[in-house]
Write a protein that holds these residues in place. Sequence first.
Motif, PDB file in Angstrom:
ATOM      1  N   ILE A 210      10.418   4.521 -18.813  1.00 25.80           N
ATOM      2  CA  ILE A 210      10.379   5.413 -17.652  1.00 25.80           C
ATOM      3  C   ILE A 210      11.735   5.460 -16.965  1.00 25.80           C
ATOM      4  O   ILE A 210      12.243   6.534 -16.602  1.00 25.80           O
ATOM      5  CB  ILE A 210       9.288   4.959 -16.666  1.00 25.80           C
ATOM      6  CG1 ILE A 210       7.902   5.157 -17.285  1.00 25.80           C
ATOM      7  CG2 ILE A 210       9.403   5.718 -15.345  1.00 25.80           C
ATOM      8  CD1 ILE A 210       6.774   4.547 -16.483  1.00 25.80           C
ATOM      9  N   ARG A 211      12.338   4.282 -16.784  1.00 28.45           N
ATOM     10  CA  ARG A 211      13.629   4.221 -16.103  1.00 28.45           C
ATOM     11  C   ARG A 211      14.706   4.941 -16.911  1.00 28.45           C
ATOM     12  O   ARG A 211      15.552   5.652 -16.350  1.00 28.45           O
ATOM     13  CB  ARG A 211      14.021   2.768 -15.854  1.00 28.45           C
ATOM     14  CG  ARG A 211      13.154   2.098 -14.793  1.00 28.45           C
ATOM     15  CD  ARG A 211      13.494   0.618 -14.627  1.00 28.45           C
ATOM     16  NE  ARG A 211      12.614   0.018 -13.650  1.00 28.45           N
ATOM     17  CZ  ARG A 211      12.794   0.089 -12.339  1.00 28.45           C
ATOM     18  NH1 ARG A 211      13.852   0.724 -11.863  1.00 28.45           N
ATOM     19  NH2 ARG A 211      11.938  -0.466 -11.512  1.00 28.45           N
TER      20      ARG A 211
ATOM     21  N   LYS B  74      14.330   7.429 -18.960  1.00 29.81           N
ATOM     22  CA  LYS B  74      14.122   8.877 -18.826  1.00 29.81           C
ATOM     23  C   LYS B  74      14.687   9.375 -17.499  1.00 29.81           C
ATOM     24  O   LYS B  74      15.275  10.470 -17.423  1.00 29.81           O
ATOM     25  CB  LYS B  74      12.637   9.201 -18.943  1.00 29.81           C
ATOM     26  CG  LYS B  74      12.106   9.167 -20.373  1.00 29.81           C
ATOM     27  CD  LYS B  74      10.649   9.588 -20.437  1.00 29.81           C
ATOM     28  CE  LYS B  74      10.183   9.769 -21.891  1.00 29.81           C
ATOM     29  NZ  LYS B  74      10.292   8.534 -22.676  1.00 29.81           N
ATOM     30  N   ASN B  75      14.512   8.583 -16.446  1.00 31.68           N
ATOM     31  CA  ASN B  75      15.076   8.965 -15.153  1.00 31.68           C
ATOM     32  C   ASN B  75      16.598   9.024 -15.212  1.00 31.68           C
ATOM     33  O   ASN B  75      17.226   9.902 -14.611  1.00 31.68           O
ATOM     34  CB  ASN B  75      14.630   7.987 -14.066  1.00 31.68           C
ATOM     35  CG  ASN B  75      13.152   8.091 -13.751  1.00 31.68           C
ATOM     36  OD1 ASN B  75      12.525   9.116 -14.000  1.00 31.68           O
ATOM     37  ND2 ASN B  75      12.575   7.027 -13.208  1.00 31.68           N
ATOM     38  N   TRP B  76      17.203   8.058 -15.923  1.00 32.93           N
ATOM     39  CA  TRP B  76      18.658   8.057 -16.055  1.00 32.93           C
ATOM     40  C   TRP B  76      19.143   9.239 -16.898  1.00 32.93           C
ATOM     41  O   TRP B  76      20.273   9.679 -16.750  1.00 32.93           O
ATOM     42  CB  TRP B  76      19.156   6.739 -16.642  1.00 32.93           C
ATOM     43  CG  TRP B  76      19.692   5.806 -15.600  1.00 32.93           C
ATOM     44  CD1 TRP B  76      20.860   5.945 -14.892  1.00 32.93           C
ATOM     45  CD2 TRP B  76      19.102   4.600 -15.122  1.00 32.93           C
ATOM     46  NE1 TRP B  76      21.020   4.894 -14.013  1.00 32.93           N
ATOM     47  CE2 TRP B  76      19.956   4.051 -14.133  1.00 32.93           C
ATOM     48  CE3 TRP B  76      17.928   3.905 -15.450  1.00 32.93           C
ATOM     49  CZ2 TRP B  76      19.694   2.860 -13.471  1.00 32.93           C
ATOM     50  CZ3 TRP B  76      17.660   2.718 -14.787  1.00 32.93           C
ATOM     51  CH2 TRP B  76      18.526   2.204 -13.806  1.00 32.93           C
TER      52      TRP B  76
ATOM     53  N   THR C 276      17.743  12.342 -16.836  1.00 26.89           N
ATOM     54  CA  THR C 276      17.608  13.596 -16.085  1.00 26.89           C
ATOM     55  C   THR C 276      18.347  13.600 -14.751  1.00 26.89           C
ATOM     56  O   THR C 276      18.762  14.652 -14.273  1.00 26.89           O
ATOM     57  CB  THR C 276      16.120  13.887 -15.821  1.00 26.89           C
ATOM     58  OG1 THR C 276      15.538  12.783 -15.102  1.00 26.89           O
ATOM     59  CG2 THR C 276      15.368  14.062 -17.131  1.00 26.89           C
ATOM     60  N   ASP C 277      18.504  12.424 -14.128  1.00 25.52           N
ATOM     61  CA  ASP C 277      19.137  12.369 -12.803  1.00 25.52           C
ATOM     62  C   ASP C 277      19.829  11.020 -12.660  1.00 25.52           C
ATOM     63  O   ASP C 277      19.308  10.097 -12.041  1.00 25.52           O
ATOM     64  CB  ASP C 277      18.094  12.561 -11.704  1.00 25.52           C
ATOM     65  CG  ASP C 277      18.691  12.541 -10.300  1.00 25.52           C
ATOM     66  OD1 ASP C 277      19.938  12.553 -10.173  1.00 25.52           O
ATOM     67  OD2 ASP C 277      17.913  12.491  -9.339  1.00 25.52           O
ATOM     68  N   GLU C 278      21.021  10.920 -13.229  1.00 27.20           N
ATOM     69  CA  GLU C 278      21.730   9.630 -13.277  1.00 27.20           C
ATOM     70  C   GLU C 278      21.961   9.048 -11.888  1.00 27.20           C
ATOM     71  O   GLU C 278      21.610   7.896 -11.620  1.00 27.20           O
ATOM     72  CB  GLU C 278      23.060   9.808 -14.007  1.00 27.20           C
ATOM     73  CG  GLU C 278      23.898   8.531 -14.065  1.00 27.20           C
ATOM     74  CD  GLU C 278      25.237   8.755 -14.744  1.00 27.20           C
ATOM     75  OE1 GLU C 278      26.132   7.930 -14.541  1.00 27.20           O
ATOM     76  OE2 GLU C 278      25.387   9.761 -15.474  1.00 27.20           O
TER      77      GLU C 278
ATOM     78  N   ALA D 261      18.778   8.026 -10.161  1.00 25.83           N
ATOM     79  CA  ALA D 261      18.206   6.825 -10.763  1.00 25.83           C
ATOM     80  C   ALA D 261      18.919   5.582 -10.271  1.00 25.83           C
ATOM     81  O   ALA D 261      18.290   4.544 -10.008  1.00 25.83           O
ATOM     82  CB  ALA D 261      18.281   6.913 -12.287  1.00 25.83           C
TER      83      ALA D 261
ATOM     84  N   THR E 184      17.839   4.913  -6.614  1.00 28.43           N
ATOM     85  CA  THR E 184      16.486   4.359  -6.597  1.00 28.43           C
ATOM     86  C   THR E 184      16.496   2.900  -6.998  1.00 28.43           C
ATOM     87  O   THR E 184      15.880   2.045  -6.337  1.00 28.43           O
ATOM     88  CB  THR E 184      15.568   5.158  -7.537  1.00 28.43           C
ATOM     89  OG1 THR E 184      15.453   6.501  -7.063  1.00 28.43           O
ATOM     90  CG2 THR E 184      14.182   4.527  -7.600  1.00 28.43           C
ATOM     91  N   THR E 185      17.198   2.587  -8.078  1.00 31.47           N
ATOM     92  CA  THR E 185      17.261   1.209  -8.566  1.00 31.47           C
ATOM     93  C   THR E 185      17.959   0.305  -7.570  1.00 31.47           C
ATOM     94  O   THR E 185      17.502  -0.813  -7.289  1.00 31.47           O
ATOM     95  CB  THR E 185      17.989   1.167  -9.920  1.00 31.47           C
ATOM     96  OG1 THR E 185      17.226   1.908 -10.878  1.00 31.47           O
ATOM     97  CG2 THR E 185      18.155  -0.265 -10.406  1.00 31.47           C
TER      98      THR E 185
ATOM     99  N   GLY F  35      19.891   8.148 -21.767  1.00 29.00           N
ATOM    100  CA  GLY F  35      19.561   7.434 -20.540  1.00 29.00           C
ATOM    101  C   GLY F  35      20.185   6.058 -20.509  1.00 29.00           C
ATOM    102  O   GLY F  35      20.658   5.593 -19.465  1.00 29.00           O
TER     103      GLY F  35
END
Length: 265
Positions: free
Chosen positions: A109-110, A112-114, A116-118, A121, A124-125, A215
Amino acid sequence: MVVNLEPSLPYPPFVDVEGVINIRSVGGYTTSTGRALKPIVIYRSGDISSITHKGKEQFSELGVHVVFDFRADSEIKNYDSATPSMEGINIIRAPAGIQNAFDPASIAIRLKNWTTDELGAFLTTYGEILDTATEAFRTVFIHLRDHPDQPCLVHCTAGKDRTGMFITLLLMILGVEDRDIIDEYALTTVGLAPSMPQLTRKLQKMPVFRDNWDGLLNMGSSKPETMVATLQFIREKYNGAEAYLKTRLNLDEEDILKIRENYLI
């Protein structure tokens, strides 16, 4: 675990410790008030579990007697990377990991986030780290307050995110200029470069990484613009590093002044 046995970064602030990636000293910066950090305030690195016999000798020469390990218990188990004992070195476990961050589903999941929106992400982290690593970070700040004569090292797996957030907070409360905090963060790109070929070969064998390669590459970056946004994020969400130490770590003004007294000249 990646072992870099070749001395490849033998210049300041990097130091050569065989088997340890991305190891460097932090210090020497001029602050916004015109004072300066001592040349070596603290050391930071990636995982030290692959340190060699020669590396242990090199590590001893640094004068470090205390090591704070920010890695999660599950992370150490999954990567079979327990830290070996080293004579004269006190290894302090101070897990700063996000809960369940290292199970395959969470990693996927993480990643995939990286993809689409580095930047999103990363923020958030880093927010999750700052919210969950309070006990770990407090432990190190207390050490810096009470034992300025005992050089220490902080590390996680890559020496980039959890370690990076701690160092960012430290440099902020010491008054280091933003441009230097940004440059210090970006040094991890240099610090990890020698181990990247080995790391790439290792991770490509693991489906969760192989299937989310873009990602992973984004997650492994330490771009200046990421730290620019992170500094703004800390100031907006926590009202700055000093307020974070007071409200999240339960340190007071006297504690912060003592840390400054210990490390500013």
